[in-house]
Scaffold this motif. Structure first.
Motif, PDB file in Angstrom:
ATOM      1  N   PHE A   7       0.834  -1.201   0.000  1.00 54.67           N
ATOM      2  CA  PHE A   7       0.000   0.000   0.000  1.00 54.67           C
ATOM      3  C   PHE A   7       0.867   1.249   0.000  1.00 54.67           C
ATOM      4  CE2 PHE A   7      -1.969   3.501   2.252  1.00 54.67           C
ATOM      5  CZ  PHE A   7      -3.246   3.561   1.736  1.00 54.67           C
ATOM      6  N   GLN A   8       0.453   2.249  -0.778  1.00 51.06           N
ATOM      7  CA  GLN A   8       1.129   3.551  -0.762  1.00 51.06           C
ATOM      8  C   GLN A   8       0.105   4.649  -0.930  1.00 51.06           C
ATOM      9  OE1 GLN A   8       1.574   5.625  -3.798  1.00 51.06           O
ATOM     10  NE2 GLN A   8       2.519   7.264  -2.613  1.00 51.06           N
ATOM     11  N   SER A   9       0.298   5.721  -0.179  1.00 52.20           N
ATOM     12  CA  SER A   9      -0.532   6.902  -0.337  1.00 52.20           C
ATOM     13  C   SER A   9       0.324   8.146  -0.182  1.00 52.20           C
ATOM     14  CB  SER A   9      -1.656   6.940   0.711  1.00 52.20           C
ATOM     15  OG  SER A   9      -2.378   8.159   0.647  1.00 52.20           O
ATOM     16  N   MET A  10      -0.042   9.207  -0.900  1.00 50.19           N
ATOM     17  CA  MET A  10       0.501  10.518  -0.586  1.00 50.19           C
ATOM     18  C   MET A  10       0.165  10.832   0.858  1.00 50.19           C
ATOM     19  SD  MET A  10      -0.561  14.195  -2.281  1.00 50.19           S
ATOM     20  CE  MET A  10      -2.308  14.021  -1.818  1.00 50.19           C
ATOM     21  N   LEU A  11       1.130  11.313   1.630  1.00 48.51           N
ATOM     22  CA  LEU A  11       0.909  11.678   3.025  1.00 48.51           C
ATOM     23  C   LEU A  11       1.193  13.162   3.206  1.00 48.51           C
ATOM     24  CD1 LEU A  11       2.653   8.718   4.921  1.00 48.51           C
ATOM     25  CD2 LEU A  11       0.258   8.913   4.231  1.00 48.51           C
ATOM     26  N   ARG A  12       0.374  13.813   4.002  1.00 46.45           N
ATOM     27  CA  ARG A  12       0.589  15.202   4.364  1.00 46.45           C
ATOM     28  C   ARG A  12       0.285  15.364   5.862  1.00 46.45           C
ATOM     29  NH1 ARG A  12       2.793  14.859   0.317  1.00 46.45           N
ATOM     30  NH2 ARG A  12       2.714  16.189  -1.551  1.00 46.45           N
ATOM     31  N   GLY A  13       0.961  16.327   6.482  1.00 46.94           N
ATOM     32  CA  GLY A  13       0.794  16.495   7.916  1.00 46.94           C
ATOM     33  C   GLY A  13       1.866  15.744   8.673  1.00 46.94           C
ATOM     34  N   SER A  14       1.629  15.542   9.957  1.00 52.10           N
ATOM     35  CA  SER A  14       2.623  14.920  10.823  1.00 52.10           C
ATOM     36  C   SER A  14       2.837  13.445  10.476  1.00 52.10           C
ATOM     37  CB  SER A  14       2.181  15.031  12.280  1.00 52.10           C
ATOM     38  OG  SER A  14       3.073  14.356  13.129  1.00 52.10           O
ATOM     39  N   MET A  15       4.086  13.004  10.609  1.00 56.82           N
ATOM     40  CA  MET A  15       4.405  11.583  10.457  1.00 56.82           C
ATOM     41  C   MET A  15       4.370  10.872  11.803  1.00 56.82           C
ATOM     42  SD  MET A  15       4.735  11.195   7.244  1.00 56.82           S
ATOM     43  CE  MET A  15       5.547   9.618   7.040  1.00 56.82           C
ATOM     44  N   ARG A  16       4.016  11.602  12.846  1.00 55.47           N
ATOM     45  CA  ARG A  16       3.930  11.029  14.190  1.00 55.47           C
ATOM     46  C   ARG A  16       2.666  10.187  14.316  1.00 55.47           C
ATOM     47  NH1 ARG A  16       3.947  15.338  18.928  1.00 55.47           N
ATOM     48  NH2 ARG A  16       1.844  14.642  19.463  1.00 55.47           N
ATOM     49  N   HIS A  47      -7.276  15.152   5.299  1.00 51.37           N
ATOM     50  CA  HIS A  47      -7.720  16.429   4.763  1.00 51.37           C
ATOM     51  C   HIS A  47      -8.462  16.200   3.450  1.00 51.37           C
ATOM     52  CE1 HIS A  47      -5.203  18.494   7.694  1.00 51.37           C
ATOM     53  NE2 HIS A  47      -4.247  17.636   7.378  1.00 51.37           N
ATOM     54  N   PHE A  48      -9.624  16.837   3.320  1.00 55.41           N
ATOM     55  CA  PHE A  48     -10.413  16.719   2.092  1.00 55.41           C
ATOM     56  C   PHE A  48     -10.056  17.863   1.154  1.00 55.41           C
ATOM     57  CE2 PHE A  48     -14.299  17.894  -0.327  1.00 55.41           C
ATOM     58  CZ  PHE A  48     -14.348  16.768  -1.135  1.00 55.41           C
ATOM     59  N   ILE A  49      -9.827  17.527  -0.122  1.00 56.83           N
ATOM     60  CA  ILE A  49      -9.460  18.513  -1.141  1.00 56.83           C
ATOM     61  C   ILE A  49     -10.671  18.730  -2.037  1.00 56.83           C
ATOM     62  CG2 ILE A  49      -7.882  19.025  -3.036  1.00 56.83           C
ATOM     63  CD1 ILE A  49      -5.936  16.965  -1.641  1.00 56.83           C
ATOM     64  N   GLU A  50     -11.332  19.843  -1.852  1.00 55.48           N
ATOM     65  CA  GLU A  50     -12.568  20.092  -2.600  1.00 55.48           C
ATOM     66  C   GLU A  50     -12.306  20.406  -4.066  1.00 55.48           C
ATOM     67  OE1 GLU A  50     -16.494  23.060  -2.548  1.00 55.48           O
ATOM     68  OE2 GLU A  50     -14.875  23.337  -1.096  1.00 55.48           O
ATOM     69  N   HIS A  51     -11.237  21.134  -4.335  1.00 52.29           N
ATOM     70  CA  HIS A  51     -10.996  21.578  -5.698  1.00 52.29           C
ATOM     71  C   HIS A  51      -9.806  20.819  -6.308  1.00 52.29           C
ATOM     72  CE1 HIS A  51     -14.044  24.558  -5.077  1.00 52.29           C
ATOM     73  NE2 HIS A  51     -13.396  25.071  -4.046  1.00 52.29           N
ATOM     74  N   ARG A  52      -8.621  21.378  -6.239  1.00 53.77           N
ATOM     75  CA  ARG A  52      -7.453  20.715  -6.835  1.00 53.77           C
ATOM     76  C   ARG A  52      -6.263  20.802  -5.899  1.00 53.77           C
ATOM     77  NH1 ARG A  52      -7.242  20.554 -13.038  1.00 53.77           N
ATOM     78  NH2 ARG A  52      -9.408  20.857 -13.632  1.00 53.77           N
ATOM     79  N   TYR A  53      -5.391  19.832  -6.040  1.00 57.02           N
ATOM     80  CA  TYR A  53      -4.086  19.857  -5.382  1.00 57.02           C
ATOM     81  C   TYR A  53      -3.072  19.371  -6.396  1.00 57.02           C
ATOM     82  CZ  TYR A  53      -0.354  19.008  -1.998  1.00 57.02           C
ATOM     83  OH  TYR A  53       0.841  19.033  -1.317  1.00 57.02           O
ATOM     84  N   ALA A  54      -1.984  20.123  -6.585  1.00 58.58           N
ATOM     85  CA  ALA A  54      -0.974  19.804  -7.596  1.00 58.58           C
ATOM     86  C   ALA A  54      -1.600  19.744  -8.991  1.00 58.58           C
ATOM     87  CB  ALA A  54      -0.256  18.511  -7.260  1.00 58.58           C
ATOM     88  N   ALA A  55      -2.589  20.606  -9.219  1.00 57.03           N
ATOM     89  CA  ALA A  55      -3.265  20.717 -10.521  1.00 57.03           C
ATOM     90  C   ALA A  55      -3.982  19.441 -10.934  1.00 57.03           C
ATOM     91  CB  ALA A  55      -2.284  21.141 -11.610  1.00 57.03           C
ATOM     92  N   ASP A  56      -4.295  18.573  -9.968  1.00 56.28           N
ATOM     93  CA  ASP A  56      -4.935  17.292 -10.267  1.00 56.28           C
ATOM     94  C   ASP A  56      -6.307  17.251  -9.604  1.00 56.28           C
ATOM     95  OD1 ASP A  56      -5.761  14.661 -10.545  1.00 56.28           O
ATOM     96  OD2 ASP A  56      -3.778  13.817 -10.163  1.00 56.28           O
ATOM     97  N   PRO A  57      -7.388  17.238 -10.387  1.00 56.01           N
ATOM     98  CA  PRO A  57      -8.732  17.226  -9.803  1.00 56.01           C
ATOM     99  C   PRO A  57      -9.100  15.906  -9.149  1.00 56.01           C
ATOM    100  CG  PRO A  57      -8.870  17.004 -12.186  1.00 56.01           C
ATOM    101  CD  PRO A  57      -7.432  17.281 -11.872  1.00 56.01           C
ATOM    102  N   THR A  58      -8.283  14.862  -9.321  1.00 60.77           N
ATOM    103  CA  THR A  58      -8.576  13.569  -8.685  1.00 60.77           C
ATOM    104  C   THR A  58      -7.827  13.386  -7.365  1.00 60.77           C
ATOM    105  OG1 THR A  58      -6.820  12.263  -9.744  1.00 60.77           O
ATOM    106  CG2 THR A  58      -8.857  12.584 -10.990  1.00 60.77           C
ATOM    107  N   ASN A  59      -7.078  14.379  -6.931  1.00 56.83           N
ATOM    108  CA  ASN A  59      -6.487  14.329  -5.590  1.00 56.83           C
ATOM    109  C   ASN A  59      -7.552  14.766  -4.592  1.00 56.83           C
ATOM    110  OD1 ASN A  59      -3.858  13.442  -6.168  1.00 56.83           O
ATOM    111  ND2 ASN A  59      -3.155  15.506  -6.643  1.00 56.83           N
ATOM    112  N   TRP A  60      -8.258  13.788  -4.002  1.00 61.35           N
ATOM    113  CA  TRP A  60      -9.385  14.088  -3.121  1.00 61.35           C
ATOM    114  C   TRP A  60      -8.990  14.159  -1.650  1.00 61.35           C
ATOM    115  CZ3 TRP A  60     -13.595  15.951  -5.112  1.00 61.35           C
ATOM    116  CH2 TRP A  60     -14.004  15.566  -6.405  1.00 61.35           C
TER     117      TRP A  60
END
Length: 254
Positions: free
Chosen positions: A157-166, A191-204
């Motif tokens: 399994f792999q996912s983009m991670l954001r925020g604390s690694m603790r 965190h929910f991404i309503e619009h875009r992140y990194a110019a990608d509309p599928t980053n939810w």
């Protein structure tokens, strides 16, 4: 397998099938040499490749969200008896089929969503779920379906991670008025991404590490290894809540 192609023929077909997200080496022809992440995903694979058995003889592998097939091909090179790659993007599937053919690897590819894996009607020794989780509107449902229908033993399994690694310890229950735990950096958060992140509309979604580990456990997976910052090697176990939300496999209309 197709007859051997010249470098010029491979380059011409690579250009026709582009743009590529996976930078593959097809007999000396790079498919995405200017990738913004470098030699991706090979540069990432090198950091956790040792966590996967070198010899997969006798094993079956399912690669969900296979893109151009990098991980599917690596598993076949390690001797897996059967490798099946799934994706919903026709362009990626065409790239994957071409790359496997040029590389002389017998891999099956199908157009299928993570939500439809129940249609396969079989379990796999290793399920690869890399770079898909945060692109899904319903990520926990996908994990539930993978556990219910196709995971036989290992889950990569792999996912983009954001925020604390603790990762903070979490109590089994909290009083209604207890709220301080939600403010801790190591509490499971997504965190929910309503619009875009990194110019990608599928980053939810952008989960932290604690959230990923908690959701994996909730879906019935034990984290056996954490060989790379975003990568978790898991083992299938009994789901802690057996009545979790799992959709039945869809049936084609007759």
């Amino acid at each position: 397998m197709s007859p051997a192609l010249t470098s010029e023929e491979i380059r011409r077909r690579v250009d026709e099938l582009g743009p590529w997200f996976h930078n593959l080496d097809l007999n000396g022809v790079a498919t995405a040499p200017s990738h913004f992440l470098g030699d991706y995903p090979r540069v990432k694979w090198r950091r956790f490749a040792a966590a996967i058995p070198d010899d997969l003889s006798g094993k079956t592998v399912l690669d969900i969200g296979c893109n151009a097939g990098f991980y599917a091909m690596e598993m076949k090179r390690r001797g897996a008896d059967r490798v099946l790659g799934l994706d919903t993007d026709d362009e990626y599937l065409a790239q994957a089929a071409f790359a496997a053919d040029v590389s002389g690897l017998d891999i099956e590819f199908r157009k299928m969503s993570a939500y439809d894996v129940g249609q396969l009607g079989e379990r796999f020794d290793l399920v690869i779920f890399m770079g898909v989780f945060y692109h899904l509107r319903h990520p926990l449902l996908a994990l539930d379906l993978i556990h219910e229908h196709v995971a036989g033993d290992m889950l990569l399994f792999q996912s983009m991670l954001r925020g604390s690694m603790r990762v903070d310890p979490v109590e089994p229950d909290y009083e209604f008025w207890a709220v301080e735990q939600f403010e801790r950096p190591g509490y499971p958060k997504m965190h929910f991404i309503e619009h875009r992140y990194a110019a990608d509309p599928t980053n939810w979604w952008a989960p932290n590490r604690a959230c990923v580990e908690a959701m994996l456990r909730s879906a019935g997976f034990v984290v056996a290894a954490h060989p790379e910052e975003e990568v978790f090697l898991c083992r299938r176990t009994v789901r802690p809540q057996p009545d979790g939300p799992v959709y039945p496999a869809r049936r084609s209309q007759t």
